[in-house]
Scaffold this active site. Structure first.
Site, PDB file in Angstrom:
ATOM      1  N   GLU A 146       0.790  -1.230   0.000  1.00  0.00           N
ATOM      2  CA  GLU A 146       0.000   0.000   0.000  1.00  0.00           C
ATOM      3  C   GLU A 146       0.824   1.283   0.000  1.00  0.00           C
ATOM      4  OE1 GLU A 146      -3.068   0.440  -0.368  1.00  0.00           O
ATOM      5  OE2 GLU A 146      -4.106  -1.417   0.121  1.00  0.00           O
ATOM      6  N   SER A 188     -31.485 -31.404  48.729  1.00  0.00           N
ATOM      7  CA  SER A 188     -30.634 -32.066  49.728  1.00  0.00           C
ATOM      8  C   SER A 188     -29.197 -31.558  49.744  1.00  0.00           C
ATOM      9  CB  SER A 188     -30.627 -33.573  49.472  1.00  0.00           C
ATOM     10  OG  SER A 188     -31.910 -34.132  49.634  1.00  0.00           O
TER      11      SER A 188
END
Length: 714
Positions: free
Chosen positions: A105, A365
């Protein structure tokens, strides 16, 4: 300099012509005007630069991120305009990608000041000679200018504005900062912006390590992000990637052979979802700090991912409308390392948006182990003490077992492992429900009772309300050898040990863990070296399972978020398999449970004191007088004493005298965990050490209560 014409006089001597003052004045005026205009131009440009700065503040808008304890991404939130834009820096990206990007680029990115004159000249010449655009002249700085201030049309004015913005940006930011802006804002099609979002969406990973083919694709896509999307135009994506690889090979970013191999690798054709773990906790973190960009948590991404998969699969097996919640915590630090609020946050049929880790439900329980722990601590029973499992009436309260059957005489160990109701209530009746609630408060847990009711025996079978997080906090204290631990909330708060008295004594906690570690795993699950307990609430509304190893505690809740009944739903059948699968798929190594502490010993039934061979209470529910006697206490040798043994004239070592007070005879002495030969009713005994060094002496009375001291024999 100014020169005037020269002329000759009579004598032939050439003399200089007089200067023209008007011409000199005009020159001075011209120079002054140039200087003024130049200064004015500089001033105007400087004023314009300050009056119309680039919109860099708008570039700071990025997606909020929720992170795990190691900084890994758990979940990201889209920006207000619906974009996935994750903050990215060069340190977040593979260096090879950076090299490819600059090579393709903007090769002179580090040298120019926003605009590359050579690139402009090359692009202009190519346009003149070919009649169309061959290559662009946009630098990375110019692209950043376009990304943070998008243009509506590609016009000459827009291009000039982009050039001016690039120069402005270069004046304000360093090259690395400009590069970071590009990495964060580069478009990748749809609502994806930035290299991190693109890498996660296409490759399912952060961009810290990329193959050559992956890096090249991420370089190529931003030029024409919609036309090159791999899921829509694979051929265009492959061609663009090939051009990037060719440029990388020419500039020697990679070798030619590597470029050829990378060009042959497959390109993903399906966009992946960005990470969306810990949905409920992530939402809570966002609500706590709406403006924050980074929200750290104590979760572990690997553990969280494993638990979420287990919860999702478990709920699918159990049927529609059933949800699953899970909490895993470190019992040493109190930090939550995994939390699943529902089987699927986005599943409306299961009310997935409700965080079931914080909803109060009946625990069934699951509180029984703490009843037994108190009974051990008080010396009421030992593991092999016989206790009755027969129908009983406690002032009108008649507990029944889950399967409506009774086992008759069983050991305390069997009663807890089988989760028998009547034996648990017998012990709770002897201990007192209020004392159990006091112990819960030591762990900073306050179960909810029905309005205007005092603690009753029903709390032993789930007659209170508790959340999954609170239940895990209780079990964290059990896993931490009886010392309570406060859990964090995953976001803030200070987890860690709770100062004060223990939840249970270390010996009692070990007895409970020892019993629970021998409970058979559910069908289809293999042993993991964990201790666990299950529970089922009345009406099959809630199924629970909580387990722990030597470090981690995992709690599981299964049920419907609307509190509806699920016929046949039980803790052992529904929650326990998820618990074992959670430990298996959390990615943690199982830490062995701690060994027995001083004074903790499992005696067979025949070796128990007569008073502990069978549990019994008086008719009015109070303990007999013998059970209320003071616990034994070793008075000699004292704790930490250094003992020097004498010898007879014939060289024989003199035994050490042991003295105790309190307790109920007969007494059994242990040295370093090994019983001495005789059980005695006397409070004075003798012990002959088999060597020097540290030793632990323990005495157990007829009620199973113990006392220990540590001495040094020399």
């Amino acid at each position: 300099m100014m020169f005037s014409r020269r002329k000759s006089n009579r004598k032939g001597i050439v003399a200089a012509a007089p200067r023209d003052p008007s011409r000199r004045g005009r020159a001075i005026v011209a120079v002054s005007l140039v200087l003024i205009l130049s200064a004015l131009a500089v001033f105007t440009l400087e004023w314009a630069d300050r009056a119309f700065p680039p919109p860099l503040s708008e570039a700071e808008t990025v997606s909020a991120e929720v992170l795990d304890r190691d900084g890994h991404l758990l979940r990201a939130f889209a920006t207000k305009d619906g974009l996935w834009r994750l903050k990215t820096t060069a340190q977040d990206v593979d260096p090879r990608f950076i090299a490819m990007l600059i090579a393709y680029e903007d090769q002179r990115f580090r040298e120019h000041h926003g605009v590359d004159p050579l690139a402009l000249a090359r692009a202009a010449l190519q346009f003149i000679t070919s009649g169309h655009v061959v290559s662009g002249a946009s630098t990375l700085s110019m692209q950043v200018a376009r990304l943070i201030e998008p243009r509506e049309r590609r016009t000459l004015a827009a291009k000039l504005r982009q050039v001016a913005r690039a120069i402005q940006i270069e004046r304000r930011l360093g090259k690395d900062e400009i590069l970071d802006l590009y990495l964060t804002h580069a478009p990748y099609g749809g609502n994806l912006e930035g290299v991190r979002a693109a890498s996660l969406a296409w490759f399912g990973k952060e961009p810290r390590r990329l193959s050559a083919g992956e890096a090249a694709l991420l370089v190529a896509l931003p030029q024409l992000p919609e036309k090159r999307r791999p899921d829509r135009n694979l051929a265009a994506a492959e061609a663009a990637r090939k051009r990037v690889l060719a440029r990388a090979a020419v500039t020697r970013v990679i070798g030619e052979g590597e470029a050829e191999r990378a060009a042959m690798t497959a390109i993903p054709t399906r966009r992946l979802q960005l990470p969306a773990h810990a949905a409920h906790l992530a939402e809570a973190a966002r609500r706590k700090d709406p403006a924050g960009r980074r929200h750290p948590t104590t979760l572990s991404r690997n553990i969280q991912r494993g638990l979420e998969g287990v919860a999702r699969e478990g709920a699918a097996r159990l049927g529609p409308k059933v949800s699953v919640a899970m909490v895993m915590a470190d019992s040493r630090t109190g930090e939550i390392v995994g939390e699943v609020g529902s089987a699927d946050y986005f599943d409306a049929s299961r009310s997935g948006w409700i965080d079931m880790t914080r909803i109060t439900r009946s625990p069934g329980s699951t509180l029984k182990p703490f009843i037994y722990g108190l009974a051990f601590e008080e010396g009421l029973v030992s593991q092999e003490t016989i206790i009755e499992d027969r129908p009983a009436d406690f002032f009108g309260y008649r507990p029944r077992n889950f399967d409506m059957s009774y086992q008759g005489d069983v050991s305390v160990r069997e009663a807890l492992q089988l989760s028998l109701n009547v034996p648990a209530i017998r012990l709770l009746d002897a201990i007192g429900p209020s004392r159990l609630m006091v112990r819960f408060r030591r762990a900073d847990v306050r179960p909810k009772l029905p309005a205007h009711e005092a603690p009753g025996l029903a709390i032993g079978l789930g007659g209170v309300g508790i959340t999954l997080r609170e239940l895990v906090q209780l079990y964290a204290g059990l896993a931490n050898q009886g010392w309570p631990v406060r859990l964090g909330n995953g976001i803030e708060g200070v987890p860690g040990p709770i100062d004060g008295e223990p939840l249970l004594s270390t010996v009692a906690a070990w007895h409970v863990a020892d019993i629970l570690s021998d409970v058979l795993p559910p069908a289809g699950s293999r042993r993991h070296g964990i201790a666990y307990k299950t529970g089922t609430s009345y009406g099959y509304r809630d199924a629970w399972s909580v387990g722990f190893d030597g470090r981690y505690v995992l709690g599981v809740w299964v049920g419907r978020a609307d509190n509806g009944a699920v016929p046949g739903l039980t803790g052992y059948g529904a929650a326990a398999p998820i618990l074992f699968e959670g430990f298996a798929k959390a990615g943690i190594a199982i830490t062995p449970l701690p060994g027995p502490p001083a004074g903790a010993v499992r005696l067979v039934q025949a070796d128990l004191p007569i008073s502990q061979r069978r549990f019994s209470v008086m008719a009015n529910g109070l303990l007999s007088a013998s059970a209320r006697e003071a616990a034994p206490q070793i008075v000699f040798p004292p704790e930490g004493a250094r003992v020097e043994l004498g010898a007879h004239g014939d060289g024989e070592i003199t035994p050490l005298t042991l003295k105790l007070q309190g307790g109920r005879a007969p007494f059994r002495w242990l040295a370093n965990g090994r019983p001495l030969p005789d059980v005695t009713r006397r409070r004075v005994s003798q012990w002959l050490p088999d060597g020097g060094g540290y030793s632990t002496l323990t005495v157990i009375d007829a009620l199973g209560r113990a006392a220990s001291v540590r001495v040094f024999v020399q």
